[in-house]
Design a protein around this motif. Structure first.
Motif, PDB file in Angstrom:
ATOM      1  N   ALA A  68     -16.462  -6.990  37.704  1.00 25.75           N
ATOM      2  CA  ALA A  68     -15.900  -7.559  37.960  1.00 25.75           C
ATOM      3  C   ALA A  68     -15.011  -7.925  39.516  1.00 25.75           C
ATOM      4  CB  ALA A  68     -15.277  -9.613  37.804  1.00 25.75           C
ATOM      5  N   GLU A  69     -15.215  -6.472  40.904  1.00 22.65           N
ATOM      6  CA  GLU A  69     -14.176  -6.706  41.832  1.00 22.65           C
ATOM      7  C   GLU A  69     -15.406  -6.055  43.013  1.00 22.65           C
ATOM      8  OE1 GLU A  69     -12.463  -2.922  40.850  1.00 22.65           O
ATOM      9  OE2 GLU A  69     -12.150  -3.681  38.584  1.00 22.65           O
ATOM     10  N   LYS A 123     -16.694  -9.104  45.164  1.00 19.01           N
ATOM     11  CA  LYS A 123     -16.590 -10.237  45.782  1.00 19.01           C
ATOM     12  C   LYS A 123     -18.872  -9.805  46.841  1.00 19.01           C
ATOM     13  CE  LYS A 123     -14.704 -14.479  47.492  1.00 19.01           C
ATOM     14  NZ  LYS A 123     -13.891 -15.528  47.648  1.00 19.01           N
ATOM     15  N   TYR A 149     -17.027 -11.665  40.883  1.00 16.60           N
ATOM     16  CA  TYR A 149     -15.694 -11.118  40.939  1.00 16.60           C
ATOM     17  C   TYR A 149     -14.915 -12.949  40.167  1.00 16.60           C
ATOM     18  CZ  TYR A 149     -16.445 -15.554  44.697  1.00 16.60           C
ATOM     19  OH  TYR A 149     -17.260 -16.304  45.092  1.00 16.60           O
ATOM     20  N   GLU A 176     -12.139 -15.740  39.707  1.00 17.48           N
ATOM     21  CA  GLU A 176     -12.010 -17.248  40.370  1.00 17.48           C
ATOM     22  C   GLU A 176     -11.071 -18.034  39.103  1.00 17.48           C
ATOM     23  OE1 GLU A 176     -13.060 -18.239  44.634  1.00 17.48           O
ATOM     24  OE2 GLU A 176     -14.074 -20.226  43.099  1.00 17.48           O
ATOM     25  N   GLY A 214     -20.085 -15.552  40.788  1.00 19.04           N
ATOM     26  CA  GLY A 214     -21.365 -14.871  42.024  1.00 19.04           C
ATOM     27  C   GLY A 214     -22.235 -14.581  41.760  1.00 19.04           C
ATOM     28  N   ASN A 222     -10.834   1.421  40.926  1.00 17.70           N
ATOM     29  CA  ASN A 222     -11.621   0.818  41.488  1.00 17.70           C
ATOM     30  C   ASN A 222     -11.442   0.734  42.768  1.00 17.70           C
ATOM     31  OD1 ASN A 222      -8.993  -0.249  42.597  1.00 17.70           O
ATOM     32  ND2 ASN A 222      -8.442  -0.911  40.624  1.00 17.70           N
ATOM     33  N   SER A 238     -19.652  -7.085  50.143  1.00 20.53           N
ATOM     34  CA  SER A 238     -17.665  -6.642  49.166  1.00 20.53           C
ATOM     35  C   SER A 238     -16.272  -6.153  50.164  1.00 20.53           C
ATOM     36  CB  SER A 238     -17.942  -5.976  48.580  1.00 20.53           C
ATOM     37  OG  SER A 238     -19.286  -6.260  47.024  1.00 20.53           O
ATOM     38  N   TYR A 273     -12.865  -8.294  51.811  1.00 23.13           N
ATOM     39  CA  TYR A 273     -11.391  -7.495  51.084  1.00 23.13           C
ATOM     40  C   TYR A 273     -10.473  -7.171  52.299  1.00 23.13           C
ATOM     41  CZ  TYR A 273     -11.670  -5.071  46.486  1.00 23.13           C
ATOM     42  OH  TYR A 273     -12.707  -4.392  44.740  1.00 23.13           O
TER      43      TYR A 273
END
Length: 240
Positions: free
Chosen positions: A27-28, A30, A34, A36, A42, A154, A176, A180
């Motif tokens: 879950a990294e 988005k 991800y 929340e 997602g 990550n 993604s 970021y």
């Protein structure tokens, strides 16, 4: 009598387990997957939940590192993986896959420090140090362009090292990467790399390919009844 009761408990436990599907993700990424407000969300998450509902499975999620997903699948710790994963030839040697569940092409962004004047297009990373998350397809792109690859657990660590000048840039899924960049200043995308591999697929064990076929049929149903499009519009409003 006790023996019979024990057997019944075992049978009931097996039947109950059979309706639960253990699914791994990372879950990294988005908007794919991800966290929340403490919950997994997602596109991939909602799609897998919809697939589970269609097939009569309760989805139990396991969030882990990306590089740990396929080993966990092979060791029977999980039943499937959905994490924006392409069914590359190398991965297909180890596991099986559903058909691609993304019906639009993906691209990957090359992100560098805003102060970097040496890298303005992807060809400029030859001989440079580029960060990627361990186990991801971005490693292949970086190596094909002649870059030296540095692995991270990550992408956040890779971005921070880029800002500090410890590495020259990062290659990440473009959508993604854009997420970021909303929260990380001093970084910019300078070019994109088109992914020629088929879209993301759901991974299963090679001895459980019938599960992949079930996923395929469920995805077809969701595409026909409009649920797939509804989920896609929620997370990818720009994709028509």
């Amino acid at each position: 009598m006790k023996k019979i009761i024990s057997i019944l408990f075992i049978i009931l436990g097996t039947l109950s387990f059979g309706k639960t599907l253990l699914v791994g993700t990372n879950a990294e990424f988005k908007p794919y997957e991800y966290i929340e407000d403490g919950k997994l969300v997602g596109f991939d998450i909602e799609l897998m939940d919809a697939i589970g509902e269609e097939l009569g499975y309760k989805i139990k999620w396991s969030n882990m590192t990306f590089e740990g997903l396929l080993p966990a699948l092979q060791m029977n710790k999980i039943d499937a993986v959905i994490a924006g994963m392409s069914a590359t030839a190398e991965r297909q040697k180890a596991v099986g896959f559903s058909k691609p569940y993304l019906n639009f092409s993906s691209s990957h962004g090359l992100i560098v420090s805003s102060n970097n004047k040496e890298i303005i297009k992807k060809e400029d990373i030859k001989g440079k140090v580029i960060g990627v998350q361990m186990g991801t397809i971005q490693e292949k792109f970086a190596k094909e362009l002649g870059a030296e690859v540095k692995f991270y657990n990550n992408f956040l660590g890779a971005f921070l090292d880029t800002k500090e000048g410890k590495i020259d840039g990062v290659i990440i899924d473009e959508k993604s990467g854009a997420e970021y960049l909303k929260n990380l200043k001093g970084l910019t995308q300078v070019d994109e790399i088109i992914d020629e591999e088929p879209g993301s697929s759901i991974a299963v064990r090679k001895n459980n390919l019938q599960l992949a076929e079930k996923f395929n049929k469920a995805i077809e149903v969701l595409e026909k009844n409009g649920k797939y499009e509804k989920i896609k519009e929620k997370y990818f409003p720009d994709q028509k």
